[in-house]
Write a protein that holds these residues in place. Structure first.
Motif, PDB file in Angstrom:
ATOM      1  N   ILE A  77     -26.965  -7.520 -17.705  1.00 18.47           N
ATOM      2  CA  ILE A  77     -26.488  -6.631 -18.770  1.00 18.47           C
ATOM      3  C   ILE A  77     -26.080  -7.496 -19.954  1.00 18.47           C
ATOM      4  CG2 ILE A  77     -24.793  -4.909 -19.435  1.00 18.47           C
ATOM      5  CD1 ILE A  77     -26.752  -3.907 -17.335  1.00 18.47           C
ATOM      6  N   HIS A  78     -26.601  -7.155 -21.132  1.00 20.82           N
ATOM      7  CA  HIS A  78     -26.329  -7.931 -22.338  1.00 20.82           C
ATOM      8  C   HIS A  78     -25.534  -7.086 -23.335  1.00 20.82           C
ATOM      9  CE1 HIS A  78     -29.475 -10.855 -21.105  1.00 20.82           C
ATOM     10  NE2 HIS A  78     -30.120  -9.782 -20.689  1.00 20.82           N
ATOM     11  N   ASP A  79     -24.601  -7.726 -24.022  1.00 20.92           N
ATOM     12  CA  ASP A  79     -23.890  -7.125 -25.164  1.00 20.92           C
ATOM     13  C   ASP A  79     -23.230  -5.794 -24.789  1.00 20.92           C
ATOM     14  OD1 ASP A  79     -24.886  -9.250 -26.723  1.00 20.92           O
ATOM     15  OD2 ASP A  79     -26.757  -8.143 -27.067  1.00 20.92           O
ATOM     16  N   PHE A  80     -22.602  -5.755 -23.615  1.00 24.88           N
ATOM     17  CA  PHE A  80     -21.927  -4.524 -23.186  1.00 24.88           C
ATOM     18  C   PHE A  80     -20.682  -4.307 -24.036  1.00 24.88           C
ATOM     19  CE2 PHE A  80     -19.022  -1.903 -20.828  1.00 24.88           C
ATOM     20  CZ  PHE A  80     -19.832  -0.981 -20.179  1.00 24.88           C
ATOM     21  N   THR A  81     -20.625  -3.152 -24.683  1.00 27.65           N
ATOM     22  CA  THR A  81     -19.479  -2.787 -25.515  1.00 27.65           C
ATOM     23  C   THR A  81     -19.110  -1.340 -25.239  1.00 27.65           C
ATOM     24  OG1 THR A  81     -20.102  -4.334 -27.271  1.00 27.65           O
ATOM     25  CG2 THR A  81     -18.613  -2.537 -27.866  1.00 27.65           C
ATOM     26  N   ASN A  94     -18.708  -6.835 -26.142  1.00 29.08           N
ATOM     27  CA  ASN A  94     -19.951  -7.564 -26.435  1.00 29.08           C
ATOM     28  C   ASN A  94     -20.202  -8.653 -25.385  1.00 29.08           C
ATOM     29  OD1 ASN A  94     -22.234  -7.857 -28.080  1.00 29.08           O
ATOM     30  ND2 ASN A  94     -21.317  -9.607 -29.145  1.00 29.08           N
ATOM     31  N   THR A  96     -21.804 -10.308 -21.742  1.00 28.17           N
ATOM     32  CA  THR A  96     -23.030 -10.390 -20.950  1.00 28.17           C
ATOM     33  C   THR A  96     -22.686 -10.821 -19.536  1.00 28.17           C
ATOM     34  OG1 THR A  96     -24.443 -10.870 -22.852  1.00 28.17           O
ATOM     35  CG2 THR A  96     -25.237 -11.593 -20.704  1.00 28.17           C
ATOM     36  N   SER A 407     -22.570   0.955 -25.406  1.00 21.39           N
ATOM     37  CA  SER A 407     -23.867   0.387 -25.774  1.00 21.39           C
ATOM     38  C   SER A 407     -24.109  -0.875 -24.954  1.00 21.39           C
ATOM     39  CB  SER A 407     -23.923   0.064 -27.260  1.00 21.39           C
ATOM     40  OG  SER A 407     -22.950  -0.906 -27.608  1.00 21.39           O
ATOM     41  N   LEU A 408     -25.375  -1.144 -24.678  1.00 23.80           N
ATOM     42  CA  LEU A 408     -25.760  -2.312 -23.888  1.00 23.80           C
ATOM     43  C   LEU A 408     -27.264  -2.466 -23.953  1.00 23.80           C
ATOM     44  CD1 LEU A 408     -27.246  -1.303 -20.981  1.00 23.80           C
ATOM     45  CD2 LEU A 408     -24.933  -0.502 -20.554  1.00 23.80           C
TER      46      LEU A 408
END
Length: 425
Positions: A77-81, A94, A96, A407-408
């Motif tokens: 998972i990238h850039d999880f906000t 944000n 990872t 978002s992710l």
């Protein structure tokens, strides 16, 4: 029946302890997996029970077979906000991270016998569907733990099967799959205004000790070089019973749930230009849209709720599969395969329990014929076609943060290694 249920429980205990990936089979039998699962018009060993029961008529004598596949998944998972419903950013932001799933083991076994020129019998034990994913449970490392940090969903079956010759060129097979299913999740509770509940783990465990589905298939040879195969695998209705609890509190209740396993149709055409080369193309349609939601009903209320509804809205899929084999000599056969697997999960129900994406799967393998003993091997690589981007559409993710916004982007791959040993009497 009691002995059968005991066998099912033991077999599925091994499977459920180790099986993983997404909710579909990565292969049953090493030769089949090496061919990318393009096998409905080949189906010439005991695992025809799954791929095409009519293929049992191709057996020569009695065959017993067993094997396993080792799966090593990597999900990222990238850039999880996440922003909660009050506009507060959930920390860390944000970020990872990757899954912490175990290396996984998928066993299978089968027996087949051609009784005479018009009748054959087979039985196999395997896992037609399975998932087991783990993420870090610490929300300071993985803020998505508030949605889910562990999920599993497994169905294992034993399928006795019979096959008949209808004409010289047409055979028919039918099997009944006697199964057991297990499911469960763990997640953290996001409730910053309620310190007694915030970060507590809510855990569910369910099982359906006995369910039934059936497989039937047709195999037709219009010419010496062409074979057609068609297989139908029915839906299995499940009735789960289990429990839901919030660890470290008095909240505990018995619960029930229904999630039906979807039906499938697989059709293929095999072309054998000579006695060394075989090429097969298959299409697999899966009725994923049967899973529109699932509802967990509580015997006694938890946090003021008598049920919890998880919207799925899954979509039907069509997989395209191709497999090629080449007999180098009487001992060695080389195989290769590919299939494309579109995800059934739309953006608005994507979550950490089912972090799926469109996938491409490549496989290679070799078979070794030592007379009565055959050994088949496979190496498989499955990779997400591209990063999956979620920009606030997911109802399931957003609800975990009090109707916030998540978002992710997500991607991943999986390596698989398998071996099957068969003995012909």
């Amino acid at each position: 029946m009691r002995k059968l249920l005991l066998f099912l429980s033991c077999f599925f205990a091994v499977s459920s302890a180790a099986y993983g990936g997404n909710v579909d089979t990565f292969g049953i039998g090493s030769a089949e997996t090496a061919l990318g699962g393009a096998y409905s018009a080949t189906a010439d060993d005991p695992y025809a029970v799954y791929y095409n029961p009519a293929g049992l008529m191709q057996l020569d004598g009695q065959i017993v077979s067993a094997g396993f596949e080792v799966l090593d998944p990597t999900l990222r998972i990238h850039d999880f906000t996440a922003v909660d419903g009050d506009g507060n950013v959930v920390l860390p932001s944000n970020v990872t991270f990757a899954d912490v799933s175990d290396t996984l083991l998928v066993p299978f076994a089968g027996y087949g016998a051609k009784i005479n020129e018009n009748f054959a019998f087979g039985i196999a034990a395997y896992v037609p569907y399975g998932l087991h994913i783990k993420w870090d449970s610490d929300p300071s490392v993985n803020p998505a733990a508030y949605n889910c940090f562990e999920s599993y969903y497994i169905r294992g079956v034993v399928t006795p099967t019979v096959a008949f010759r209808l004409t010289d060129d047409l055979t028919f097979g039918f099997g009944i799959s006697l199964g057991r299913s297990d499911a469960g999740t763990q997640r953290r509770i996001y409730a910053p205004t309620l310190p007694s509940l915030n970060n507590k783990i809510i855990k569910s465990e369910f099982s359906d000790n006995f369910n039934v589905s059936y497989n039937f298939g047709l195999m037709y040879k219009p010419s010496e070089k062409v074979t057609l195969g068609l297989t139908y695998r029915s839906k299995a209705k499940t009735d789960f019973t289990g429990s839901v609890e919030i660890e470290g509190t008095s909240y505990y209740t018995n619960a029930t749930m229904e999630i039906d396993h979807p039906e499938q149709i697989q059709g293929g055409i095999r072309y054998t230009p000579d006695d060394k080369v075989s090429i097969e193309f298959d299409v697999v349609w899966t009725h994923w849209s049967t899973i529109d939601k699932y509802v967990v009903n509580f015997e006694t209320p938890i946090l003021g709720k008598t049920q919890e509804v998880f919207v799925r809205d899954w979509q039907d899929t069509r997989q395209v599969r191709v497999g090629v084999s080449y007999a180098v000599n009487d001992v060695v056969t080389l195989r290769g395969g590919y299939f494309y697997d579109p995800s059934p999960i739309p953006d608005h129900t994507f979550d950490m329990a089912w972090p799926d994406a469109d996938k491409k799967t490549y496989s290679v393998g070799a078979g070794f014929n030592f007379g009565r003993v055959k050994v088949d091997t496979v190496v498989q690589y499955s990779v997400a076609e591209s990063k999956r981007e979620i920009g606030g559409e997911s109802v399931e993710l957003n609800e975990s943060y009090d109707d916030g916004n998540v978002s992710l982007s997500a991607d991943g791959h999986l390596w698989g290694y398998g071996v099957t040993v068969s003995y012909t009497f």
